[in-house]
Design a protein around this motif. Structure first.
Motif, short mmCIF file in Angstrom:
data_model
loop_
_atom_site.label_atom_id
_atom_site.label_comp_id
_atom_site.label_asym_id
_atom_site.label_seq_id
_atom_site.Cartn_x
_atom_site.Cartn_y
_atom_site.Cartn_z
N THR A 133 1.09 -1.17 -0.20
CA THR A 133 0.06 0.14 -0.08
C THR A 133 0.92 1.16 -0.10
O THR A 133 2.17 1.13 0.15
CB THR A 133 -0.93 -0.05 1.19
N LEU A 134 0.08 2.29 -0.28
CA LEU A 134 0.68 3.80 0.00
C LEU A 134 0.07 4.42 1.15
O LEU A 134 -1.27 4.42 1.17
CB LEU A 134 0.65 4.53 -1.39
N SER A 135 0.67 4.86 1.77
CA SER A 135 0.24 5.40 3.46
C SER A 135 0.60 6.76 3.64
O SER A 135 1.83 7.02 3.39
CB SER A 135 0.25 4.41 4.46
N ARG A 136 -0.06 7.85 4.29
CA ARG A 136 0.31 8.85 4.82
C ARG A 136 -0.21 9.31 6.02
O ARG A 136 -1.53 9.29 6.21
CB ARG A 136 0.30 10.02 3.83
N ASN A 137 0.45 9.20 7.13
CA ASN A 137 -0.13 9.66 8.45
C ASN A 137 -0.86 8.78 9.14
O ASN A 137 -1.79 8.97 10.02
CB ASN A 137 -0.52 11.06 8.64
N ASN A 138 -1.13 7.41 8.57
CA ASN A 138 -2.22 6.65 9.22
C ASN A 138 -1.34 6.21 10.43
O ASN A 138 -0.12 5.84 10.70
CB ASN A 138 -2.34 5.31 8.32
N ASP A 139 -2.20 6.00 11.71
CA ASP A 139 -1.74 5.65 12.91
C ASP A 139 -0.86 4.31 12.86
O ASP A 139 -1.36 3.32 12.06
CB ASP A 139 -2.85 5.45 13.91
N ASP A 163 5.69 5.23 2.35
CA ASP A 163 5.12 6.10 3.20
C ASP A 163 5.37 7.53 2.68
O ASP A 163 6.31 7.96 2.04
CB ASP A 163 6.22 6.27 4.36
N ASN A 164 4.10 8.00 2.30
CA ASN A 164 3.99 9.32 1.56
C ASN A 164 4.25 10.78 2.49
O ASN A 164 3.31 11.47 2.61
CB ASN A 164 2.91 9.57 0.71
N ALA A 165 5.44 10.80 2.95
CA ALA A 165 5.89 12.06 3.53
C ALA A 165 5.00 12.21 4.93
O ALA A 165 4.73 13.14 5.20
CB ALA A 165 5.96 13.17 2.73
N SER A 166 4.97 11.06 5.74
CA SER A 166 4.11 11.30 6.73
C SER A 166 4.82 12.25 7.79
O SER A 166 6.10 12.36 7.96
CB SER A 166 4.19 9.83 7.51
N THR A 167 4.07 13.07 8.52
CA THR A 167 4.40 14.09 9.45
C THR A 167 4.22 13.42 10.96
O THR A 167 4.72 14.07 11.86
CB THR A 167 4.02 15.25 9.23
N ASP A 168 3.39 12.77 10.98
CA ASP A 168 3.05 12.31 12.67
C ASP A 168 3.91 11.45 13.15
O ASP A 168 4.06 11.35 14.48
CB ASP A 168 1.54 11.80 12.60
N TYR A 169 4.77 10.92 12.47
CA TYR A 169 5.93 10.11 12.86
C TYR A 169 6.99 9.94 11.81
O TYR A 169 6.79 10.22 10.68
CB TYR A 169 5.38 8.71 13.33
N SER A 170 8.15 9.20 11.88
CA SER A 170 9.25 9.03 11.21
C SER A 170 9.11 7.66 10.52
O SER A 170 8.31 6.74 11.01
CB SER A 170 10.47 9.17 11.60
N SER A 171 9.55 7.53 9.58
CA SER A 171 9.66 6.03 8.65
C SER A 171 10.35 5.17 9.60
O SER A 171 10.20 3.91 9.42
CB SER A 171 9.96 6.37 7.27
N TRP A 192 8.63 7.84 0.19
CA TRP A 192 8.01 8.42 -1.20
C TRP A 192 7.64 9.57 -1.18
O TRP A 192 6.36 9.89 -0.81
CB TRP A 192 6.82 7.30 -1.61
N PRO A 193 8.67 10.49 -1.15
CA PRO A 193 8.10 12.05 -0.63
C PRO A 193 7.75 12.81 -1.84
O PRO A 193 8.29 14.06 -1.96
CB PRO A 193 9.75 12.62 -0.24
N PHE A 194 6.88 12.42 -2.62
CA PHE A 194 6.41 12.99 -4.00
C PHE A 194 5.00 13.65 -3.60
O PHE A 194 4.17 13.01 -2.84
CB PHE A 194 6.62 12.24 -5.23
#
Length: 399
Positions: A133-139, A163-171, A192-194
């Motif tokens: 999957t592709l995910s961003r900031n999912n808990d 991981d699409n550049a999550s900000t709630d936690y680091s990869s 995946w910071p695009f």
């Protein structure tokens, strides 16, 4: 814990004054379009697949000419038997170049790009049943529950998460959590910071007029990247989001069923599971195991998802995308056995507000028995859910 994956990303240099021209007409671009569009990514990554170097990125559009006029590409795209071939679609592109170099320089009006060709990383996933999957900031707790479900219910033994550049936690936090929770599961997290890209349909509408799906390159790009750099030797691959849980009405593994199909491809529909519970959950505080009620008033539909055997797909004729295997003959067939549950309560609301919880009414909400049983077998039934077993005697008798 596995190490981060290195990407050989190439972007148009700002001093060139050149950008990708959007495919969407100006009159159909809403106010958010410019901030969401990927103006400058040439290649997400440059990596090896067998004899080939793959330059993989968004569709090049007006940038194509400059790339192919560069000395490095021009020398490989001419002659009786060209060594380079472009496969470009409306949301992705790849140059496949027969070349043994490990380091190359591509110089054009778009900039000088000194590229270290990255290695193929398919070996760890060889023979594995992979959840992708592709995910961003999912808990992180949601992600772990999602993996737990597919390991227990379907026999997944590998996870590839972009991981699409999550900000709630680091990869790194996510890598550590996966390694600790699932030491026997092969797991990789790819940064995946695009830019995700502007939405189509009503989400990208202008004055009530739906926008085309023509500018959201990121997710298709991540899938094509996963397909060629990581999953070429995988036994089978399931593409679903963190809030989507697949079940068979015969109790079968979706991986096993896909592997047994002649074309190595299964596509299945979905339906919504309400955020309403009998025990009450605050928005954003629930876990998958909290939600298993069907709402009789639900009217929204869910687009299909899929599972595939990579070895049975064509790199030139087929394209992996969020809801389709484009180019495949079986793409129009929807399984009658498998369906996924789309969890309204597992969402950050980035696209729309999905929280639909209301007072529990027994005549309106009915248990999804198969889903609840799956949660129990996976050890995912939330403790608070136990009080929802105290249904009326009439409802207990009807089960």
């Amino acid at each position: 814990m596995t190490e981060p994956v290195t990407l050989a990303t190439c972007r148009v240099v700002p001093e060139s004054g050149i950008v990708r021209q959007p495919p969407r007409p100006p009159e159909l671009r809403n106010p958010a379009y410019a901030d969401q569009f990927d103006w400058d990514t040439l290649f997400y990554d440059v990596y090896r697949v067998g004899r080939h170097i793959v330059f993989q990125g968004p569709p090049l559009l007006n940038l194509r000419g400059a790339i192919e006029d560069s000395k490095w590409f021009a020398s490989r795209m001419t002659g009786l038997f060209p060594r380079a071939k472009l496969i470009e679609r409306n949301r992705s592109s790849e140059y496949w170049v027969r070349d043994g170099d490990d380091r190359i320089v591509v110089e054009s009006v778009l900039g000088c790009h000194d590229i270290a060709v990255q290695p193929n990383l398919s070996e760890p996933f060889a023979g594995r049943r992979v959840l992708h999957t592709l995910s961003r900031n999912n808990d992180i707790a949601w992600i772990l529950d999602w993996v737990r479900f597919y390991v227990a219910v379907h026999g997944a033994d590998a996870v590839l998460l972009y991981d699409n550049a999550s900000t709630d936690y680091s990869s790194d936090d996510l890598r550590a959590a996966l390694a600790q929770a699932f030491p026997d599961v092969t797991a990789r997290v790819v940064d995946w910071p695009f830019r995700y890209g502007p939405q189509g349909g009503m989400a990208g509408a202008v004055d009530g007029r739906e926008a085309p799906w023509d500018s959201d390159f990121c997710q298709t790009g991540s899938m094509q990247h996963a397909r060629f750099r990581f999953l070429g030797q995988a036994r089978s691959v399931l593409n679903v989001d963190i809030d989507e849980l697949v079940l068979s009405d015969r109790g079968r593994s979706v991986f096993e069923a896909t592997e047994q199909t002649p074309g190595g491809f299964l596509k299945f529909a979905g339906h919504w599971i309400s955020a309403t519970t009998a025990h009450g959950v605050a928005p954003g505080c629930g876990r998958h195991g909290d939600f298993w009620l069907l709402d009789a008033r639900e009217q929204d539909t869910c687009p299909p998802k899929w599972c595939v055997v990579p070895a049975k797909t064509s790199r030139t004729r087929h394209c992996w995308s969020a809801h389709n295997l484009f180019g495949a003959r079986r793409n129009r067939r929807i399984s009658g056995e498998f369906a996924y549950r789309h969890m309204r309560g597992i969402s950050k609301g980035w696209k729309e507000v999905r929280w639909d919880a209301c007072d529990y009414e027994p005549d309106r909400f009915t248990p999804d028995i198969d889903l609840r049983s799956a949660f129990e077998s996976a050890g995912m039934r939330a403790a608070a859910c136990q009080i929802s077993d105290d249904l009326t005697p009439a409802r207990r008798a009807s089960r």
